[in-house]
Write a protein that holds these residues in place. Structure first.
Motif, PDB file in Angstrom:
ATOM      1  N   GLN A   1      43.549  64.857  42.408  1.00  0.00           N
ATOM      2  CA  GLN A   1      44.967  64.661  42.687  1.00  0.00           C
ATOM      3  C   GLN A   1      45.539  63.491  41.905  1.00  0.00           C
ATOM      4  N   ALA A   2      46.883  63.390  41.953  1.00  0.00           N
ATOM      5  CA  ALA A   2      47.650  62.267  41.390  1.00  0.00           C
ATOM      6  C   ALA A   2      47.307  61.995  39.924  1.00  0.00           C
ATOM      7  N   PRO A   3      47.458  62.986  39.033  1.00  0.00           N
ATOM      8  CA  PRO A   3      47.090  62.768  37.631  1.00  0.00           C
ATOM      9  C   PRO A   3      48.115  61.922  36.876  1.00  0.00           C
ATOM     10  N   SER A   4      47.628  61.236  35.834  1.00  0.00           N
ATOM     11  CA  SER A   4      48.463  60.483  34.894  1.00  0.00           C
ATOM     12  C   SER A   4      48.072  60.896  33.485  1.00  0.00           C
ATOM     13  N   LEU A   5      48.955  60.655  32.503  1.00  0.00           N
ATOM     14  CA  LEU A   5      48.715  61.129  31.141  1.00  0.00           C
ATOM     15  C   LEU A   5      49.307  60.162  30.133  1.00  0.00           C
TER      16      LEU A   5
ATOM     17  N   HIS B   1      66.438  75.213  43.822  1.00  0.00           N
ATOM     18  CA  HIS B   1      65.215  74.987  44.566  1.00  0.00           C
ATOM     19  C   HIS B   1      65.032  73.493  44.804  1.00  0.00           C
ATOM     20  N   ARG B   2      64.009  73.149  45.519  1.00  0.00           N
ATOM     21  CA  ARG B   2      63.657  71.761  45.777  1.00  0.00           C
ATOM     22  C   ARG B   2      63.058  71.162  44.499  1.00  0.00           C
ATOM     23  N   SER B   3      63.735  70.193  43.901  1.00  0.00           N
ATOM     24  CA  SER B   3      63.300  69.559  42.651  1.00  0.00           C
ATOM     25  C   SER B   3      62.920  68.112  42.955  1.00  0.00           C
ATOM     26  N   VAL B   4      61.635  67.769  42.766  1.00  0.00           N
ATOM     27  CA  VAL B   4      61.145  66.452  43.184  1.00  0.00           C
ATOM     28  C   VAL B   4      60.151  65.891  42.162  1.00  0.00           C
ATOM     29  N   THR B   5      59.797  64.636  42.361  1.00  0.00           N
ATOM     30  CA  THR B   5      58.786  63.874  41.601  1.00  0.00           C
ATOM     31  C   THR B   5      58.986  63.964  40.085  1.00  0.00           C
ATOM     32  N   PRO B   6      60.141  63.532  39.558  1.00  0.00           N
ATOM     33  CA  PRO B   6      60.365  63.587  38.108  1.00  0.00           C
ATOM     34  C   PRO B   6      59.563  62.519  37.362  1.00  0.00           C
ATOM     35  N   ASP B   7      59.200  62.838  36.115  1.00  0.00           N
ATOM     36  CA  ASP B   7      58.552  61.891  35.203  1.00  0.00           C
ATOM     37  C   ASP B   7      59.289  61.976  33.875  1.00  0.00           C
ATOM     38  N   LEU B   8      59.648  60.826  33.296  1.00  0.00           N
ATOM     39  CA  LEU B   8      60.566  60.751  32.160  1.00  0.00           C
ATOM     40  C   LEU B   8      59.899  60.064  30.976  1.00  0.00           C
ATOM     41  N   VAL B   9      60.142  60.587  29.744  1.00  0.00           N
ATOM     42  CA  VAL B   9      59.654  59.929  28.529  1.00  0.00           C
ATOM     43  C   VAL B   9      60.751  59.941  27.473  1.00  0.00           C
ATOM     44  N   TYR B  10      60.628  59.012  26.503  1.00  0.00           N
ATOM     45  CA  TYR B  10      61.535  58.906  25.353  1.00  0.00           C
ATOM     46  C   TYR B  10      60.714  59.079  24.088  1.00  0.00           C
ATOM     47  N   THR B  11      61.179  59.917  23.173  1.00  0.00           N
ATOM     48  CA  THR B  11      60.423  60.221  21.966  1.00  0.00           C
ATOM     49  C   THR B  11      60.808  59.365  20.766  1.00  0.00           C
ATOM     50  N   GLY B  12      61.898  58.646  20.860  1.00  0.00           N
ATOM     51  CA  GLY B  12      62.469  57.945  19.721  1.00  0.00           C
ATOM     52  C   GLY B  12      63.797  58.550  19.304  1.00  0.00           C
ATOM     53  N   ARG B  13      64.037  59.802  19.707  1.00  0.00           N
ATOM     54  CA  ARG B  13      65.318  60.460  19.433  1.00  0.00           C
ATOM     55  C   ARG B  13      65.907  61.137  20.665  1.00  0.00           C
ATOM     56  N   GLU B  14      65.047  61.574  21.576  1.00  0.00           N
ATOM     57  CA  GLU B  14      65.535  62.283  22.753  1.00  0.00           C
ATOM     58  C   GLU B  14      64.669  61.922  23.955  1.00  0.00           C
TER      59      GLU B  14
ATOM     60  N   LEU C   1      54.015  63.335  32.350  1.00  0.00           N
ATOM     61  CA  LEU C   1      54.477  63.763  31.039  1.00  0.00           C
ATOM     62  C   LEU C   1      54.147  62.719  29.982  1.00  0.00           C
ATOM     63  N   SER C   2      53.800  63.173  28.775  1.00  0.00           N
ATOM     64  CA  SER C   2      53.555  62.264  27.652  1.00  0.00           C
ATOM     65  C   SER C   2      54.056  62.907  26.370  1.00  0.00           C
ATOM     66  N   TRP C   3      54.591  62.092  25.461  1.00  0.00           N
ATOM     67  CA  TRP C   3      55.053  62.558  24.152  1.00  0.00           C
ATOM     68  C   TRP C   3      53.953  62.334  23.127  1.00  0.00           C
ATOM     69  N   ASN C   4      53.628  63.394  22.372  1.00  0.00           N
ATOM     70  CA  ASN C   4      52.602  63.367  21.337  1.00  0.00           C
ATOM     71  C   ASN C   4      53.294  63.450  19.985  1.00  0.00           C
TER      72      ASN C   4
END
Length: 592
Positions: free
Chosen positions: A228-232, A496-509, A555-558
């Motif tokens: 459970q509770a993964p990170s990336l 629907h029920r939308s929960v637990t957001p994770d946000l990243v920035y790529t340098g442009r978006e 979420l992670s940007w590659n």
């Protein structure tokens, strides 16, 4: 003589095959400080090659006032896509003038690009006989316009001439009644090929439209007990993934003293880490690294990458209470040294987040004291030892779901308090730079999670908030000085029920991932956003199974593969929770 030698050196480095296309680059300047000693060209290619950043360093005294420097840039491989050229004049290690221009290699065609280096006042003060004028370091007296003669203001970094085709791409600007959506960028016009660069090349109104695809989901690491509770986090040509795992067993001998093996479960948790290859298969259990001892409450890991190793913060027991620990993980996925205890409150600390500044770490978490929780901040050195910090909130109202990112020389911290989303800018030394900023509108209660990401010109926040009886996602943006640049706006309309957001920035978006659906049928959705929170296209489903039970996405940007990686926990197959992984990648014919 200097210029001829430089051109020859550049041609050798770039690899000038006769059948390759070329960028015919003209660099000139009417105003140069006498202390400038070299020109540096850095080419960021859009081909997702192993070395997307190419450097050409032209040492020696640069003399551009007596005439333009003409160079031929060749890709070295077959490239049919956008590139960004960054031309800098340097004095020692410091850039005095920098210009950036977007162009492209086109198969079978050579392109002329002119860059005017008249100086930039952004981040660099003018010196000598120069003064800042409209964003450029200009002479105190009148100058000439040698570089722009006949070019129509082709330099995207310079002030464009008042013409209808300022970038010389044969398409007129919208201000003249034309359909060129950006008349300062040569590679942007209605007939341009859309490539994976997060730029709207073809003026359709959407960057990279039609080029994004969802890959095939897979186990991040399947086990017979709960994960459970993964990170990336992306780094070392791999995704690093950490999660809380229940310790497996076959017999009680596999467990610790006083533990009993029941249903392949010792009843205790471990912190585990594994490297995920973007195009690989599920890592074997033997590939996992166990980073903690087996204790009942280990969990909630959060990862960040320094450029050479990962850092992870997580919960573990210390002195009889739940504390926050830090540990380094090398590029091979092995734990370095020993865990470092960051904090343990009298009544417990939990739910940490972490960010890397380039030279030190920052961490935030919730700390329970006197029956309520406050947000704590710590600055750590490279090895994780605390060098400063303190409380960011008063323990009068419960404050939780702390999130953290680094940008513009500051930490941006977000949290939930009194059913509202809050933001605070904190210096690298841990000193708050303003009064906390209320990011949500207070019209309805904020739910479980808030996240924050630097967005190039401010800090973006997302959170789940009850709207019409259903939790939905909302967005706001705060500048470094505390101004609410983009006020609260809803960004998810799924119903629907939308929960637990994770946000990243790529340098442009930006991009946000979240769990969406009802109990027993929850999807993981990903939405690309502009830096001001406008949706780019529609949400992408990261799960192909219609009856999946996904939750807690990360979420992670590659940037190396031009893709987003996502992990989440899922109960679709058994009563146990497994961690799954998928990719959302851009494919334009030059990327895979």
């Amino acid at each position: 003589m200097m210029r001829r030698a430089s051109i020859a050196a550049l041609a050798i480095i770039a690899g000038c095959a006769k059948d390759e296309t070329a960028i015919l680059l003209t660099v000139c300047s009417n105003v140069l400080p006498p202390e400038v000693d070299r020109l540096q060209l850095r080419v960021v290619a859009g081909d997702s090659s192993e070395e997307p950043l190419r450097n050409y360093d032209l040492p020696g005294q640069v003399d551009l006032q007596s005439g333009p420097l003409e160079l031929s840039l060749r890709p070295g491989t077959s490239i049919n896509g956008a590139i960004e050229i960054r031309a800098s004049l340097l004095r020692g290690p410091n850039a005095i003038v920098t210009r950036r221009i977007l162009t492209a290699f086109r198969e079978g065609e050579d392109r002329d690009v002119r860059i005017l280096l008249d100086g930039s006042c952004v981040d660099v003060p003018c010196s000598g006989e120069l003064t800042c004028d409209k964003g450029s370091c200009a002479p105190l007296g009148p100058g000439n316009d040698t570089c722009r003669e006949g070019s129509g203001g082709r330099d995207a970094g310079a002030d464009a001439a008042e013409v209808c085709d300022a970038d010389g791409d044969q398409y007129e600007a919208t201000s003249c009644g034309g359909d060129d959506c950006n008349d300062r960028e040569w590679a942007m016009h209605p007939d341009a090929a859309e490539v994976c660069d997060q730029i709207d090349n073809d003026c359709s109104g959407e960057a990279d439209d039609g080029l994004w695809v969802v890959s095939s989901e897979r186990y991040a690491s399947y086990a017979t007990t709960d994960e459970q509770a993964p990170s990336l986090a992306w780094g070392a040509n791999f995704y690093g993934s950490a999660w809380r795992a229940t310790k497996n067993c076959t017999t009680s001998e596999d467990c610790g003293a006083g533990e009993t093996c029941f249903d392949n479960d010792c009843g205790v948790n471990e912190l585990r880490f594994v490297r995920q290859e973007p195009q690989g298969s599920t890592p074997a259990t033997a590939d996992q690294t166990v980073l903690s001892g087996a204790l009942p409450f280990v969990g909630e890991p959060m990862l960040a990458w320094t450029g050479t190793e990962w850092g992870v913060v997580y919960e573990d027991v210390a002195d009889g209470a739940l504390g926050i620990f830090f540990r380094q993980i090398d590029s091979d996925g092995l734990g370095l040294d020993f865990p470092v205890l960051i904090s343990v409150g009298d009544e417990g600390s939990y739910a940490p987040a972490i960010a890397w500044t380039g030279s030190s770490w920052g961490a935030v978490w919730s700390e329970l004291e006197g029956g309520s929780t406050a947000i704590q901040f710590a600055r750590m050195d490279f090895d994780g030892f605390v060098r400063g910090g303190g409380s960011l909130t008063q323990a009068e109202e419960d404050a939780y779901s702390a999130a953290l990112d680094w940008g513009d020389g500051l930490f941006g911290v977000a949290w939930i308090e009194a059913s509202s989303a809050w933001f605070q800018a904190v210096s690298e030394d841990g000193v708050p730079q303003m009064e906390p900023v209320l990011a949500s509108d207070g019209q309805s209660p904020v739910g479980w999670t808030v996240d924050v990401a630097w967005a190039g010109d401010g800090f973006a926040l997302v959170w789940d908030q009850v709207e019409g009886g259903v939790a939905q996602l909302f967005f706001a943006k705060v500048s470094s000085d505390g101004a609410l640049d983009v006020e609260t706006r809803q960004i998810a309309y799924t119903g629907h029920r939308s929960v637990t957001p994770d946000l990243v920035y790529t340098g442009r978006e930006l991009a946000v991932v979240w769990a969406d659906g009802n109990e027993g049928d929850a999807q993981i959705l990903l939405q690309r956003l502009t830096v001001d929170g406008d949706p780019i296209g529609g949400p992408a489903r990261m799960i192909g199974n219609d009856t999946a039970r996904g939750s807690r996405p990360a979420l992670s940007w590659n940037e190396d593969y031009f893709e987003y990686g996502v992990v989440w926990q899922d109960q679709r197959l058994t009563n146990d929770t497994d961690v799954w992984f998928n990719r959302y990648l851009c494919i334009d014919g030059t990327t895979e």
